[in-house]
Design an enzyme around this catalytic site. Structure first.
Site, PDB file in Angstrom:
ATOM      1  N   TRP A  42       0.823  -1.222   0.000  1.00 45.23           N
ATOM      2  CA  TRP A  42       0.000   0.000   0.000  1.00 45.23           C
ATOM      3  C   TRP A  42       0.850   1.262   0.000  1.00 45.23           C
ATOM      4  O   TRP A  42       1.808   1.373   0.767  1.00 45.23           O
ATOM      5  CB  TRP A  42      -0.873  -0.007   1.250  1.00 45.23           C
ATOM      6  CG  TRP A  42      -1.570   1.291   1.520  1.00 45.23           C
ATOM      7  CD1 TRP A  42      -1.053   2.388   2.141  1.00 45.23           C
ATOM      8  CD2 TRP A  42      -2.902   1.643   1.148  1.00 45.23           C
ATOM      9  NE1 TRP A  42      -1.983   3.399   2.190  1.00 45.23           N
ATOM     10  CE2 TRP A  42      -3.135   2.965   1.589  1.00 45.23           C
ATOM     11  CE3 TRP A  42      -3.946   0.964   0.485  1.00 45.23           C
ATOM     12  CZ2 TRP A  42      -4.354   3.618   1.397  1.00 45.23           C
ATOM     13  CZ3 TRP A  42      -5.155   1.624   0.305  1.00 45.23           C
ATOM     14  CH2 TRP A  42      -5.339   2.930   0.763  1.00 45.23           C
ATOM     15  N   MET A  43       0.461   2.251  -0.823  1.00 47.03           N
ATOM     16  CA  MET A  43       1.082   3.583  -0.777  1.00 47.03           C
ATOM     17  C   MET A  43      -0.045   4.615  -0.798  1.00 47.03           C
ATOM     18  O   MET A  43      -1.008   4.471  -1.540  1.00 47.03           O
ATOM     19  CB  MET A  43       1.979   3.791  -1.996  1.00 47.03           C
ATOM     20  CG  MET A  43       2.460   5.232  -2.159  1.00 47.03           C
ATOM     21  SD  MET A  43       3.582   5.445  -3.568  1.00 47.03           S
ATOM     22  CE  MET A  43       2.482   5.192  -4.940  1.00 47.03           C
ATOM     23  N   ASN A  44       0.080   5.668   0.040  1.00 44.18           N
ATOM     24  CA  ASN A  44      -0.840   6.787  -0.140  1.00 44.18           C
ATOM     25  C   ASN A  44      -0.087   8.110  -0.269  1.00 44.18           C
ATOM     26  O   ASN A  44       0.741   8.232  -1.179  1.00 44.18           O
ATOM     27  CB  ASN A  44      -2.011   6.786   0.849  1.00 44.18           C
ATOM     28  CG  ASN A  44      -1.690   6.740   2.319  1.00 44.18           C
ATOM     29  OD1 ASN A  44      -1.092   5.796   2.789  1.00 44.18           O
ATOM     30  ND2 ASN A  44      -2.109   7.733   3.075  1.00 44.18           N
ATOM     31  N   ASP A  45      -0.305   9.084   0.582  1.00 45.44           N
ATOM     32  CA  ASP A  45       0.129  10.463   0.333  1.00 45.44           C
ATOM     33  C   ASP A  45       1.614  10.626  -0.006  1.00 45.44           C
ATOM     34  O   ASP A  45       2.465  10.022   0.649  1.00 45.44           O
ATOM     35  CB  ASP A  45      -0.084  11.344   1.582  1.00 45.44           C
ATOM     36  CG  ASP A  45      -1.385  11.079   2.278  1.00 45.44           C
ATOM     37  OD1 ASP A  45      -2.233  10.367   1.735  1.00 45.44           O
ATOM     38  OD2 ASP A  45      -1.539  11.589   3.399  1.00 45.44           O
ATOM     39  N   SER A 105       1.423  11.900   7.577  1.00 50.11           N
ATOM     40  CA  SER A 105       1.995  12.803   6.563  1.00 50.11           C
ATOM     41  C   SER A 105       2.686  14.031   7.142  1.00 50.11           C
ATOM     42  O   SER A 105       2.431  14.431   8.278  1.00 50.11           O
ATOM     43  CB  SER A 105       0.895  13.257   5.606  1.00 50.11           C
ATOM     44  OG  SER A 105       0.603  12.180   4.772  1.00 50.11           O
ATOM     45  N   ARG A 169      -3.363  17.138  12.173  1.00 45.03           N
ATOM     46  CA  ARG A 169      -2.227  16.483  11.500  1.00 45.03           C
ATOM     47  C   ARG A 169      -1.764  17.199  10.228  1.00 45.03           C
ATOM     48  O   ARG A 169      -2.369  18.140   9.762  1.00 45.03           O
ATOM     49  CB  ARG A 169      -2.586  15.040  11.156  1.00 45.03           C
ATOM     50  CG  ARG A 169      -3.849  14.859  10.335  1.00 45.03           C
ATOM     51  CD  ARG A 169      -4.125  13.363  10.117  1.00 45.03           C
ATOM     52  NE  ARG A 169      -5.318  13.142   9.347  1.00 45.03           N
ATOM     53  CZ  ARG A 169      -6.524  12.979   9.870  1.00 45.03           C
ATOM     54  NH1 ARG A 169      -6.700  13.007  11.170  1.00 45.03           N
ATOM     55  NH2 ARG A 169      -7.572  12.778   9.092  1.00 45.03           N
TER      56      ARG A 169
HETATM   57  N1  DQQ Z   1      -3.222  10.222   5.121  1.00 48.01           N
HETATM   58  C1  DQQ Z   1      -4.199  11.265   5.260  1.00 48.01           C
HETATM   59  C2  DQQ Z   1      -3.498  12.250   6.133  1.00 48.01           C
HETATM   60  C3  DQQ Z   1      -2.758  11.383   7.088  1.00 48.01           C
HETATM   61  C4  DQQ Z   1      -2.307  10.253   6.233  1.00 48.01           C
HETATM   62  C5  DQQ Z   1      -4.635  11.844   3.944  1.00 48.01           C
HETATM   63  C6  DQQ Z   1      -2.324   8.923   6.922  1.00 48.01           C
HETATM   64  O1  DQQ Z   1      -4.377  13.137   6.791  1.00 48.01           O
HETATM   65  O2  DQQ Z   1      -1.667  12.042   7.679  1.00 48.01           O
HETATM   66  O3  DQQ Z   1      -4.755  10.859   2.963  1.00 48.01           O
HETATM   67  O4  DQQ Z   1      -1.870   7.906   6.083  1.00 48.01           O
END
Ligand code: DQQ
Length: 567
Positions: A42-45, A105, A169
């Site tokens: 998994w990858m996100n921000d 993030s 955050r």
């Molecule tokens: N992803 C959210 C952020 C958080 C991070 C936004 C957690 O608010 O810091 O996609 O994976």
């Protein structure tokens, strides 16, 4: 180490990594060839993008153990050209009590003297969120391989009673105000109201909350990943200096309701106040978004000191269901890095894929200018249509015959999805059919329609995904955006980049962007075709079409060279 030495070392590293590991595989039909992805999971921000000592860095939210969100860690990759990448060891692992729920993030700030610092959110095992710092172990290392967490962490905790600690955050890059104090924004929510909190500090360690929030909105819900940066009003060049008042506007971006929205405004450096220029978030119908397509989310920009430009990265989510993500063993892409600047009208941002992406183009196909009569379509043959870059433009005359736009049609997404925009009209639909199977059983259609109201012509850009896949679980919502151009004065242009399961489209030279995730079952790899078409009942002129196959980017793991007997 000078830049020449870094370049040579870079070439050697890429070579060894490629030989030892093979380049990124595209055997899975939905794995991309030139978008950034880790090898699996998994990858996100995107987090803390940065240019440092001749090297581009991309950090990103990563789960090392699964294709589902969790165990948030900062993945880390480096590049010399923002196209080919080498994966390094993770930069941050959730090891300390204040981040046992994950290293969320954040951003990178380069301190005076050139030392970078990561500012990130830690979530503890109760999901209490705090802001933390990490420094490179060896700032002379251009790859910034190891990071050390500050003994002062957490440097900002949600101690004030009105702050919800589970909605606090994503610190921005910090900047210095005119009195030299550091300023940083943190995303949050108070009583359902989205907020960018502002904190200030003299030493980057002790932070104080400002009395007033930097900005907030009742219409949005929680703000994630705020971003705040200057843009020039008379040049495409990026701006680094937050104190530059003349010829500068500011962009405030917040991620909410599944999209990245921005407003333009002025930053008063003496009082650290932000004043929105024309319309605020979700006010009127002017809803400025970076991208009007699939979830293009949690984006972040950085100033590229090498090429004096501002670059935007964003997380592009999957749309094919959790079970399929688990089966394929990965989830999430990064958008192509886009250069971003202010339009000459000053009303909106313009985005364009960074020029380096063009180094992957090969085997150009050009189709000469021609009239596209009603119902006509022309195949764009001779390219790898599942891995391609295409630019096309159209010219329209006699626009008196354009259809009237209903006054109530003010949401472009709804017009594209619910008002039969893909059906035959007068001027349009015309555009591109991509990832199309034989007989177009499957196809993703990017098209325009031109309407008029009592004052002007309106150009609508749609992305019709209704036939993008035979699969029943894929999200096939259609997308739409208005393109702020006058079709009597300007050609209607479209650039679309296709990479197996992602279609990124830029209308009106980057005035409207629509990204879509698609999962064809028939139109994969060599089976995929591309067409330019006109389904409107009035003929139009296609003034030019250029298309290229795209080579695969080298996105490879870091391989340490084994020591030979001689060294
Ligand atoms: N992803 C959210 C952020 C958080 C991070 C936004 C957690 O608010 O810091 O996609 O994976």
């Amino acid at each position: 180490m000078n830049y020449m030495a870094i370049t040579v070392l870079w070439a050697v590293l890429l070579f060894f990594a490629a030989v030892a590991n093979g380049v990124q595989t595209t055997k899975q039909p939905y794995r991309t060839a030139y978008h950034f992805q880790p090898p699996k999971n998994w990858m996100n921000d995107p987090n803390g993008p940065l240019y440092y000592k001749g090297v581009y860095h991309l950090f990103y939210q990563y789960n090392p153990y699964s294709a589902i969100w969790g165990n948030m860690t900062w993945g880390h990759s480096i590049s010399h050209d923002l196209v080919n990448w080498i994966h390094l060891e993770h930069a941050l692992n959730p090891t300390d009590p204040y981040e046992l729920g994950g290293c969320y993030s954040g951003s990178v700030t380069v301190l005076p003297g050139g030392r970078p610092v990561i500012f990130y959110t830690g979530a503890d095992d109760q999901n209490f969120q705090s802001q933390n710092l990490a420094f490179p172990k060896d700032p002379s290392d251009p790859y910034l391989k190891e990071w050390v967490k500050s003994p002062n962490n957490p440097v900002i905790a949600a101690t004030d009673g009105d702050i919800d600690p589970s909605n606090f955050r994503d610190p921005t890059t910090a900047w210095q105000a005119s009195d030299g104090t550091w300023q940083v924004l943190i995303g949050g929510k108070i009583d359902g109201r989205g907020i960018a909190f502002r904190y200030h500090s003299n030493d980057f360690v002790k932070w104080t909350r400002s009395e007033k929030p930097f900005h907030s909105s009742t219409r949005t819900g929680m703000w994630e990943c705020p971003d705040f940066y200057p843009v020039s009003i008379d040049s495409k060049d990026g701006v680094e200096n937050y104190l530059k008042k003349e010829d500068t506007k500011f962009v405030l971006k917040a991620s909410f309701l599944d999209h990245d929205h921005y407003v333009l405004g002025f930053y008063k450096t003496e009082t650290n106040e932000f004043e929105v220029d024309i319309t605020d978030f979700m006010e009127d119908n002017t809803d400025w978004r970076y991208d009007y397509g699939s979830k293009f989310y949690a984006s972040k920009t950085f100033f590229d000191g090498e090429k004096k430009r501002r670059i935007l990265w964003a997380w592009i989510l999957e749309a094919n269901g959790r079970e399929n993500d688990k089966k394929k063993g990965w989830s999430g892409l990064q958008s192509l890095p886009r250069e971003v600047w202010l339009s000459t009208s000053g009303k909106q941002l313009i985005q364009w894929p960074i020029q380096e992406i063009e180094s992957l183009r090969k085997g150009k196909v050009a189709i000469h200018a021609q009239e596209l009569e009603s119902g006509s379509f022309v195949e764009v043959g001779g390219i790898t249509a599942a891995q391609a870059d295409v630019e096309v433009s159209f010219e329209l005359t006699n626009l008196e015959d354009a259809e009237e736009m209903e006054p109530s049609w003010n949401d472009p997404q709804l017009i594209c999805a619910q008002k039969n925009a893909a059906e035959e009209g007068k001027f349009g639909p015309f555009g591109l059919r991509v990832l199309a199977s034989n007989n177009s059983t499957e196809e993703t259609v990017v098209f325009f329609r031109v309407f008029k109201n009592h004052t002007r012509h309106i150009v609508l850009m749609c992305n019709d995904l209704s036939r993008s896949s035979l699969s029943k679980v894929v999200d096939k919502t259609s997308f739409g955006a208005f393109v702020d151009i006058d079709p009597l004065q300007e050609k209607i242009s479209l650039r679309t980049l296709i990479d197996h399961s992602i279609v990124e489209s830029f209308g009106g030279e980057g005035k409207a962007c629509i990204t879509a995730r698609v999962y064809p079952i028939l139109a994969i790899d060599k089976e995929a075709k591309m067409f330019v078409f006109n389904k409107g009942n009035l003929s139009i002129k296609m003034s030019k079409l250029n298309a290229w196959s795209m080579k695969e980017a080298k996105i490879v793991p870091f391989v340490k060279r084994r020591k030979s007997g001689h060294d």
